[in-house]
Enzyme design. Structure first.
Site, PDB file in Angstrom:
ATOM      1  N   TYR A  56      40.097  41.213  57.896  1.00  0.00           N
ATOM      2  CA  TYR A  56      40.022  40.624  56.626  1.00  0.00           C
ATOM      3  C   TYR A  56      39.962  39.154  56.674  1.00  0.00           C
ATOM      4  O   TYR A  56      39.414  38.374  55.883  1.00  0.00           O
ATOM      5  CB  TYR A  56      40.765  41.043  55.558  1.00  0.00           C
ATOM      6  CG  TYR A  56      41.080  42.348  54.870  1.00  0.00           C
ATOM      7  CD1 TYR A  56      40.281  43.172  55.628  1.00  0.00           C
ATOM      8  CD2 TYR A  56      42.116  42.703  53.884  1.00  0.00           C
ATOM      9  CE1 TYR A  56      40.161  44.621  54.885  1.00  0.00           C
ATOM     10  CE2 TYR A  56      42.507  44.046  53.975  1.00  0.00           C
ATOM     11  CZ  TYR A  56      41.484  45.054  54.262  1.00  0.00           C
ATOM     12  OH  TYR A  56      41.214  46.161  53.836  1.00  0.00           O
ATOM     13  N   HIS A  76      43.698  50.451  61.733  1.00  0.00           N
ATOM     14  CA  HIS A  76      42.630  50.526  60.463  1.00  0.00           C
ATOM     15  C   HIS A  76      41.866  51.588  60.452  1.00  0.00           C
ATOM     16  O   HIS A  76      41.261  51.720  59.194  1.00  0.00           O
ATOM     17  CB  HIS A  76      42.081  48.999  60.746  1.00  0.00           C
ATOM     18  CG  HIS A  76      41.566  48.423  59.271  1.00  0.00           C
ATOM     19  ND1 HIS A  76      41.370  47.059  59.041  1.00  0.00           N
ATOM     20  CD2 HIS A  76      40.913  49.310  58.332  1.00  0.00           C
ATOM     21  CE1 HIS A  76      40.881  46.808  57.719  1.00  0.00           C
ATOM     22  NE2 HIS A  76      40.610  48.107  57.425  1.00  0.00           N
TER      23      HIS A  76
HETATM   24  N1  LIG Z   1      41.692  50.547  54.905  1.00  0.00           N
HETATM   25  C1  LIG Z   1      40.579  50.338  54.513  1.00  0.00           C
HETATM   26  O1  LIG Z   1      39.782  50.403  55.364  1.00  0.00           O
HETATM   27  C2  LIG Z   1      40.224  49.247  53.166  1.00  0.00           C
HETATM   28  C3  LIG Z   1      38.954  49.702  52.760  1.00  0.00           C
HETATM   29  C4  LIG Z   1      38.515  48.852  51.566  1.00  0.00           C
HETATM   30  C5  LIG Z   1      39.642  48.496  50.896  1.00  0.00           C
HETATM   31  N2  LIG Z   1      40.782  48.271  51.331  1.00  0.00           N
HETATM   32  C6  LIG Z   1      41.909  47.599  50.456  1.00  0.00           C
HETATM   33  O2  LIG Z   1      41.873  48.148  49.251  1.00  0.00           O
HETATM   34  C7  LIG Z   1      42.111  47.134  48.328  1.00  0.00           C
HETATM   35  C8  LIG Z   1      41.256  47.793  47.152  1.00  0.00           C
HETATM   36  O3  LIG Z   1      39.897  47.947  47.470  1.00  0.00           O
HETATM   37  P1  LIG Z   1      38.571  47.024  46.752  1.00  0.00           P
HETATM   38  O4  LIG Z   1      39.111  45.704  46.477  1.00  0.00           O
HETATM   39  O5  LIG Z   1      37.411  47.493  47.724  1.00  0.00           O
HETATM   40  O6  LIG Z   1      38.024  47.917  45.508  1.00  0.00           O
HETATM   41  P2  LIG Z   1      38.906  48.065  44.108  1.00  0.00           P
HETATM   42  O7  LIG Z   1      40.263  47.709  43.933  1.00  0.00           O
HETATM   43  O8  LIG Z   1      38.320  49.581  43.680  1.00  0.00           O
HETATM   44  O9  LIG Z   1      38.115  47.178  43.178  1.00  0.00           O
HETATM   45  C9  LIG Z   1      37.784  46.040  43.025  1.00  0.00           C
HETATM   46  C10 LIG Z   1      36.839  45.420  41.976  1.00  0.00           C
HETATM   47  O10 LIG Z   1      37.158  45.786  40.713  1.00  0.00           O
HETATM   48  C11 LIG Z   1      37.424  44.892  40.017  1.00  0.00           C
HETATM   49  N3  LIG Z   1      38.404  45.079  39.038  1.00  0.00           N
HETATM   50  C12 LIG Z   1      39.694  45.028  39.259  1.00  0.00           C
HETATM   51  N4  LIG Z   1      40.472  45.488  38.188  1.00  0.00           N
HETATM   52  C13 LIG Z   1      39.761  45.449  37.268  1.00  0.00           C
HETATM   53  C14 LIG Z   1      39.842  45.917  35.842  1.00  0.00           C
HETATM   54  N5  LIG Z   1      40.977  46.252  35.245  1.00  0.00           N
HETATM   55  N6  LIG Z   1      38.802  46.248  35.057  1.00  0.00           N
HETATM   56  C15 LIG Z   1      37.615  46.130  35.574  1.00  0.00           C
HETATM   57  N7  LIG Z   1      37.348  45.665  36.734  1.00  0.00           N
HETATM   58  C16 LIG Z   1      38.345  45.471  37.494  1.00  0.00           C
HETATM   59  C17 LIG Z   1      37.524  43.303  40.734  1.00  0.00           C
HETATM   60  O11 LIG Z   1      36.634  42.763  39.977  1.00  0.00           O
HETATM   61  P3  LIG Z   1      37.861  41.343  39.262  1.00  0.00           P
HETATM   62  O12 LIG Z   1      38.195  40.586  40.424  1.00  0.00           O
HETATM   63  O13 LIG Z   1      36.605  40.590  38.739  1.00  0.00           O
HETATM   64  O14 LIG Z   1      38.609  41.663  38.617  1.00  0.00           O
HETATM   65  C18 LIG Z   1      36.842  43.934  41.867  1.00  0.00           C
HETATM   66  O15 LIG Z   1      35.693  43.631  42.025  1.00  0.00           O
HETATM   67  C19 LIG Z   1      41.399  46.012  49.188  1.00  0.00           C
HETATM   68  O16 LIG Z   1      41.198  44.736  48.489  1.00  0.00           O
HETATM   69  C20 LIG Z   1      41.676  46.077  50.507  1.00  0.00           C
HETATM   70  O17 LIG Z   1      43.114  45.577  50.478  1.00  0.00           O
HETATM   71  C21 LIG Z   1      41.264  49.028  52.477  1.00  0.00           C
END
Ligand SMILES: NC(=O)c1ccc[n+]([C@@H]2O[C@H](COP(=O)([O-])OP(=O)(O)OC[C@H]3O[C@@H](n4cnc5c(N)ncnc54)[C@H](OP(=O)(O)O)[C@@H]3O)[C@@H](O)[C@H]2O)c1
Length: 279
Positions: free
Chosen positions: A45, A103
């Site tokens: 990241y 990862h």
């Molecule tokens: N291990 C891996 O390979 C891997 C892969 C992907 C992700 N991750 C981790 O998992 C975390 C979460 O995944 P992600 O960020 O990809 O997806 P996510 O948490 O499913 O979605 C994030 C999105 O949802 C929106 N959001 C958040 N809360 C909300 C709510 N209450 N109502 C409406 N929209 C909302 C956010 O926008 P706003 O900012 O506008 O609220 C953001 O655009 C990542 O940040 C990362 O740390 C790990």
């Protein structure tokens, strides 16, 4: 905050991808201020320094906030692995993370070798617990055979639109915490009628209902938001409980089996839904 599993991972963690620099720092400071006690980052990241700055400026003792970081696929060889973890710790400004994960399963290196390096990082005190991310059932089984009882978590994509039941059963059998990334499916289910009608019953948002559905199964969720209202709401999921029928109704959405994260250069051959699970 509620916790999950024997390593007591907070039920709701805060994700930091794709936040960078001051935006990442501010988001993590906001999250900790709201009560998040688990921050998820990764070498990939490019924001470990910003996360570290937030950890130092938030006013809490460093051991009050759990941190997960993940070793990048490009650092899986023996010359790079441990130095990369040392760099992560330096960037984060801490002596040890709580969870150090691979990862992605490495395509170039044997699993035994990367797990040995991971275990060595833990022996050196670089991490309290070790685990993996994006591992399939076969890979997790193999990891469990090579390091019995030591894999604390498998962090995978998990939300109401993807069917991860085979992996969920295996995690339960092996005492591995399933951690849910993209717990909000990056917004993909916000217009779903089932989720909307259940949300109305409890006066909650669709996001809160989805997060509740996840944690009520004993899965630890990670969600990311840059907005105060969303980040606050995502943590406010401990004052209601979904009924069995509601859990089932949301569970039926898994049939869509939509996977959002599958980068061609790292993704393994994913598990599909099990025959017997088909609704
Ligand atoms: N291990 C891996 O390979 C891997 C892969 C992907 C992700 N991750 C981790 O998992 C975390 C979460 O995944 P992600 O960020 O990809 O997806 P996510 O948490 O499913 O979605 C994030 C999105 O949802 C929106 N959001 C958040 N809360 C909300 C709510 N209450 N109502 C409406 N929209 C909302 C956010 O926008 P706003 O900012 O506008 O609220 C953001 O655009 C990542 O940040 C990362 O740390 C790990």
């Amino acid at each position: 905050m509620h916790h999950i599993g024997k390593t007591r991972i907070p039920a709701i963690g805060f994700g930091t991808y794709p936040l960078q620099g001051s935006e990442a720092q501010q988001a993590v400071e906001m999250a900790i201020g709201l009560g998040y006690r688990h921050i998820d980052t990764a070498q990939m990241y490019g924001n470990e320094k910003a996360v570290g700055q937030a950890l130092r400026s938030c006013g809490l003792a460093l051991d009050e906030v759990m941190v997960t970081t993940k070793v990048d696929p490009s650092n899986m060889d023996p010359e790079r692995f441990l130095p990369s973890v040392e760099r992560s710790l330096e960037d984060l400004g801490i002596d040890s993370v709580d969870y150090l994960l691979l990862h992605w399963p490495s395509r170039e290196r044997a699993l035994g070798q990367t797990l040995e390096l991971l275990a060595e990082a833990r022996s050196r005190g670089y991490s309290q617990h070790i685990g993996v991310s994006n591992f399939t059932c076969a890979q997790l089984r193999e990891a469990g055979r090579l390091l019995p009882g030591e894999i604390a978590t498998n962090q995978v994509e998990f939300h109401p639109l993807i069917d991860q039941r085979p992996l969920q059963r295996l995690c339960r059998e092996q005492g591995v915490i399933l951690s849910a990334y993209c717990a909000l499916a990056r917004g993909a289910f916000m217009e779903d009628r089932t989720l909307q009608s259940i949300a109305r019953v409890y006066g909650k948002s669709v996001a809160q209902v989805a997060l509740r559905w996840i944690i009520q199964q004993g899965v630890a969720a990670i969600a990311m938001s840059t907005r105060l209202e969303n980040a606050r709401g995502n943590l406010d999921v401990f004052d209601f409980e979904l009924s069995d029928d509601e859990m089932k109704a949301i569970g039926a959405l898994r049939q869509a089996h939509r996977r959002l994260v599958s980068p061609a250069q790292w993704a393994p051959e994913w598990d599909g839904p099990a025959e017997g699970d088909k609704e």
